[in-house]
Motif scaffolding. Structure first.
Motif, PDB file in Angstrom:
ATOM      1  N   LEU A 144      47.385 -80.197 -78.485  1.00  0.00           N
ATOM      2  CA  LEU A 144      46.270 -80.967 -79.037  1.00  0.00           C
ATOM      3  C   LEU A 144      45.217 -81.198 -77.956  1.00  0.00           C
ATOM      4  O   LEU A 144      45.547 -81.407 -76.780  1.00  0.00           O
ATOM      5  N   ILE A 145      43.975 -81.209 -78.367  1.00  0.00           N
ATOM      6  CA  ILE A 145      42.914 -81.518 -77.411  1.00  0.00           C
ATOM      7  C   ILE A 145      42.790 -83.036 -77.309  1.00  0.00           C
ATOM      8  O   ILE A 145      43.173 -83.769 -78.229  1.00  0.00           O
ATOM      9  N   PRO A 146      42.296 -83.575 -76.186  1.00  0.00           N
ATOM     10  CA  PRO A 146      42.128 -85.024 -76.068  1.00  0.00           C
ATOM     11  C   PRO A 146      41.291 -85.564 -77.222  1.00  0.00           C
ATOM     12  O   PRO A 146      40.347 -84.915 -77.676  1.00  0.00           O
ATOM     13  N   GLY A 147      41.700 -86.742 -77.720  1.00  0.00           N
ATOM     14  CA  GLY A 147      40.989 -87.348 -78.834  1.00  0.00           C
ATOM     15  C   GLY A 147      41.828 -88.444 -79.467  1.00  0.00           C
ATOM     16  O   GLY A 147      42.874 -88.833 -78.943  1.00  0.00           O
ATOM     17  N   THR A 148      41.375 -88.922 -80.586  1.00  0.00           N
ATOM     18  CA  THR A 148      42.078 -89.978 -81.309  1.00  0.00           C
ATOM     19  C   THR A 148      42.662 -89.380 -82.586  1.00  0.00           C
ATOM     20  O   THR A 148      41.964 -88.702 -83.349  1.00  0.00           O
TER      21      THR A 148
ATOM     22  N   THR B 182      48.507 -86.015 -71.892  1.00  0.00           N
ATOM     23  CA  THR B 182      49.352 -87.033 -72.513  1.00  0.00           C
ATOM     24  C   THR B 182      50.485 -86.372 -73.306  1.00  0.00           C
ATOM     25  O   THR B 182      50.273 -85.399 -74.025  1.00  0.00           O
ATOM     26  N   ILE B 183      51.689 -86.947 -73.155  1.00  0.00           N
ATOM     27  CA  ILE B 183      52.823 -86.551 -73.991  1.00  0.00           C
ATOM     28  C   ILE B 183      53.307 -87.821 -74.679  1.00  0.00           C
ATOM     29  O   ILE B 183      53.795 -88.741 -74.040  1.00  0.00           O
ATOM     30  N   ASN B 184      53.136 -87.887 -76.000  1.00  0.00           N
ATOM     31  CA  ASN B 184      53.517 -89.064 -76.777  1.00  0.00           C
ATOM     32  C   ASN B 184      54.737 -88.706 -77.623  1.00  0.00           C
ATOM     33  O   ASN B 184      54.645 -87.896 -78.536  1.00  0.00           O
TER      34      ASN B 184
END
Length: 184
Positions: free
Chosen positions: A12-16, A60-62
């Motif tokens: 995923l690209i950075p974002g919300t 980020t890894i969520n």
């Protein structure tokens, strides 16, 4: 999800982002944000299935965005006239109508009430997994019978003779306990 309930969105690209969980047939979502460990709680709104906004920055890894679900469970059965006072449902012993039966949580707090039907049957449905007990009112002219007698759990009386309350009943996802009886 995989067979173990695992899912992943990669690259995923950075974002919300928001994750939406769709219930499989016969399941209900658990409460959101229970407890203090975000890795173990449910993050989806029980009504919509949506999480709140999740901000991902570069790298980020969520792995803590989860949704808890369960199959609703049932507790219930029969309040009957134990004519021979042996604590066991014998052939010909009929149900007692209009007896108030109360479902209690682990702390002994009432969750809800039912009245037995004309046949003496009652049922609490759509229960979440957890520990419960059941209490019954003793109608005028009756007394609570002996409990825990005989070898067949589906035919014995379960209410304590002095309080009318059962022991703890453990409910797991999708269980149907139709053996919680009261002889009077």
């Amino acid at each position: 999800t995989t067979g173990g309930g695992i899912y992943s969105f990669n690259n995923l690209i950075p974002g919300t982002y928001t994750v939406t969980f769709v219930l499989p047939p016969d399941f209900i979502m658990t409460k959101k944000d229970q407890g203090t460990d975000d890795a173990k709680d449910s993050d989806s709104d029980p009504k919509t299935g949506n999480t709140g906004s999740i901000l991902l920055t570069s790298g980020t890894i969520n792995t803590v965005t989860d949704s808890g679900m369960f199959k609703p469970s049932t507790i219930g059965d029969f309040v009957w006239e134990d004519k021979n006072e042996n604590g066991i449902q014998d052939s010909g012993e009929l149900g007692i109508p209009n007896v108030k039966v109360t479902l209690l949580d682990l702390a002994g707090v009432s969750i809800g009430n039912k009245q037995t039907g004309n046949d003496g049957l009652y049922e609490f449905t759509n229960l979440a997994p957890g520990n419960y007990s059941v209490k019954t009112e003793v109608p005028t002219g009756y007394k609570m019978g002996q409990s825990g007698l005989g070898s067949d759990k589906s035919l014995d009386s379960d209410g304590d003779p002095s309080s009318g309350i059962t022991g703890t009943i453990k409910v797991v996802s999708g269980s149907k306990n139709k053996t919680v009886d009261f002889g009077m």
